[in-house]
Design an enzyme around this catalytic site. Structure first.
Site, mmCIF file in Angstrom:
data_model
loop_
_atom_site.group_PDB
_atom_site.id
_atom_site.type_symbol
_atom_site.label_atom_id
_atom_site.label_comp_id
_atom_site.label_asym_id
_atom_site.label_seq_id
_atom_site.Cartn_x
_atom_site.Cartn_y
_atom_site.Cartn_z
ATOM 1 N N PHE A 22 50.904 15.974 54.412
ATOM 2 C CA PHE A 22 51.488 16.741 53.309
ATOM 3 C C PHE A 22 51.318 18.237 53.505
ATOM 4 O O PHE A 22 52.266 19.009 53.358
ATOM 5 C CB PHE A 22 50.843 16.315 51.978
ATOM 6 C CG PHE A 22 51.296 14.967 51.491
ATOM 7 C CD1 PHE A 22 52.590 14.766 51.054
ATOM 8 C CD2 PHE A 22 50.419 13.893 51.479
ATOM 9 C CE1 PHE A 22 53.013 13.524 50.610
ATOM 10 C CE2 PHE A 22 50.831 12.650 51.031
ATOM 11 C CZ PHE A 22 52.129 12.458 50.600
ATOM 12 N N GLU A 178 45.678 -0.017 42.765
ATOM 13 C CA GLU A 178 47.067 -0.362 43.068
ATOM 14 C C GLU A 178 47.152 -1.578 43.982
ATOM 15 O O GLU A 178 48.022 -2.454 43.808
ATOM 16 C CB GLU A 178 47.772 0.852 43.675
ATOM 17 C CG GLU A 178 47.970 1.967 42.651
ATOM 18 C CD GLU A 178 48.587 3.233 43.218
ATOM 19 O OE1 GLU A 178 49.128 4.020 42.425
ATOM 20 O OE2 GLU A 178 48.538 3.443 44.447
ATOM 21 N N ASP A 308 42.802 17.476 52.818
ATOM 22 C CA ASP A 308 41.612 16.634 52.848
ATOM 23 C C ASP A 308 40.496 17.201 53.709
ATOM 24 O O ASP A 308 39.321 16.906 53.493
ATOM 25 C CB ASP A 308 41.977 15.229 53.367
ATOM 26 C CG ASP A 308 42.798 14.434 52.375
ATOM 27 O OD1 ASP A 308 42.963 14.907 51.232
ATOM 28 O OD2 ASP A 308 43.278 13.346 52.735
#
Length: 437
Positions: A22, A178, A308
């Protein structure tokens, strides 16, 4: 070692970006519109949309639907050079990046290599658990689940069948929640049709969280709501449950409790990918690189870190920012603006994270939207989750494919991607467990 070929020398400043996630992709796209030469290095030739890995793992989406070729993004950008390579070392003194295909010089270096699974030093869990931090690992998980049900058909004893059918997920963050919801829905709607000879009332989907509640970073209201949804789907949620060991078929919890499962999915922690050549003092918690408010790695000139990998302490985030996509995207945008200010001899602006909220889907019409101004649950949150994730995908074609898959799955209560694909000679999870016993 020779220089990486075919990267021309120009009078433009060269920005070398390590990692096409990203942050790296966002920064490269921004810089490609300005007067920079950009070299983007990644081990893959595609960008992966990590928030939907779990849907690949549970046969809801094709791997190609959440991947996008990097070269296609920059087809018309002549000053962007993409190289598929493994980063071996960084030499900040000589301003060099060494890779398995050669070295490249830089004016500015941006480290955005993301993070990997953190097993907290447990070798058995590292060996036998199934992680999910890459597209390959998501496919391995899909194979693992399908292999176990195929093997369960051949088992005579009910205990052996149940061990193969049970799924244990460690980590009650968004990924764990999820995954648990998706597997519970497979148990309810899909697997009984594929394997009518198996008794799925005996199958357990268990979610283990070491903290007092799931989705610990969310509000307590949203956390409780998520646990209610999971219970509704038949997931056994165990909080304050610390995993101590795993041997391929038995999960050992602190306190002596034992769970039986051939599938342990590890979603309990991440650590930044380390880079050789950097001094030890630049590393902070979980191997993240310590950066200042401009994302400059402390003590290094013209070296930045994003996403990150970056550890930045602020008054609002004294333990560093959450390792989520929004932080990476906002840091990339701020660094782009600061590089422009540098070129114009203007004062740089400190990074300040704007939390736009958090989303997590639990199952069909069930999701959590933890927004700054409102807390949503159920269908409204689920619809918002679908829209946000669909629009965040790179490429119109990918969005169309994902939307068609979601629509098909929603109206048919089925998924058509339950393919067992593994390289020739690959050892199955069942064979691995048998070798231990």
């Amino acid at each position: 070692m020779n220089a990486i070929a075919n990267i021309p020398t120009t009078d433009k400043k060269r920005v070398v970006i390590l990692g096409g996630g990203f942050a790296g992709l966002k920064l490269a796209r921004k810089l490609s519109q300005q007067n920079y030469q950009v070299v983007l290095i990644d081990r893959n030739n595609y960008h992966m949309f990590q928030p939907l890995f779990y849907q690949v793992a549970t046969a809801g989406l094709e791997p190609s639907a959440i991947s996008f070729p990097l070269r296609k993004v920059f087809q018309s950008k002549k000053e962007v050079h993409i190289r598929v390579a493994e980063v071996q070392e960084v030499d900040p003194n000589q301003k060099l990046v060494l890779t398995n295909i050669g070295y490249v010089e830089y004016e500015y270096l941006v480290l955005a290599l993301g993070a990997d699974t953190n097993y907290f030093g447990n070798e058995n869990i590292s060996r036998y658990a199934v992680p999910m931090k890459s597209l390959g690992e998501a496919i391995d998980l899909r194979n693992n689940i399908i292999e176990n049900y195929e093997q369960a058909l051949n088992e005579a004893g009910s205990a052996a069948k149940e061990t193969l059918m049970n799924v244990v997920i460690v980590g009650g963050g968004p990924t764990g929640v999820e995954l648990a919801g998706a597997i519970a829905e497979m148990k309810k709607f899909i697997l009984p049709k594929d394997y009518p000879e198996l008794d799925f009332s005996k199958m357990k989907v268990q979610l283990l969280e070491a903290a007092p509640r799931v989705l610990g970073a969310y509000s307590e209201k949203s956390s409780n709501r998520a646990e209610t949804y999971l219970n509704k789907l038949g997931v056994e949620v165990k909080t304050n449950a610390m995993v101590e060991d795993y041997d391929g078929s038995k999960v050992s919890l602190k306190g002596g409790e034992m769970l039986k499962s051939n599938t342990l999915i590890w979603a309990a922690g991440i650590k930044a990918n380390k880079v050789n050549g950097l001094p030890a003092q630049v590393y902070g918690k979980s191997d993240r690189l310590i950066v200042n408010r401009f994302n400059e790695v402390i003590g290094l000139e013209d070296v930045f870190s994003l996403g990150d990998m970056a550890y930045m302490e602020t008054e609002a985030y004294p333990q560093g920012h959450p390792q989520v996509a929004q932080v990476a995207l906002q840091q990339a945008a701020n660094l782009y603006r600061n590089l422009k200010r540098r070129a114009q001899n203007k004062e740089q602006k400190k990074f300040s994270y704007v939390d736009k909220g958090s989303l997590a889907t639990v199952g069909r019409n069930l999701a959590i939207a933890d927004l700054p101004f409102i807390k949503l649950g159920g269908f409204p949150a689920w619809a918002l989750w679908l829209f946000i994730h669909l629009m965040a995908l790179v490429g119109v074609k990918n969005r169309l494919f994902v939307f068609m898959n979601w629509a098909w799955n929603y109206f048919t209560y089925d998924q058509s991607l339950r393919l067992l694909i593994r390289p020739k000679g690959k050892v199955t999870s069942t064979e691995l467990a048998e070798n231990v016993s």
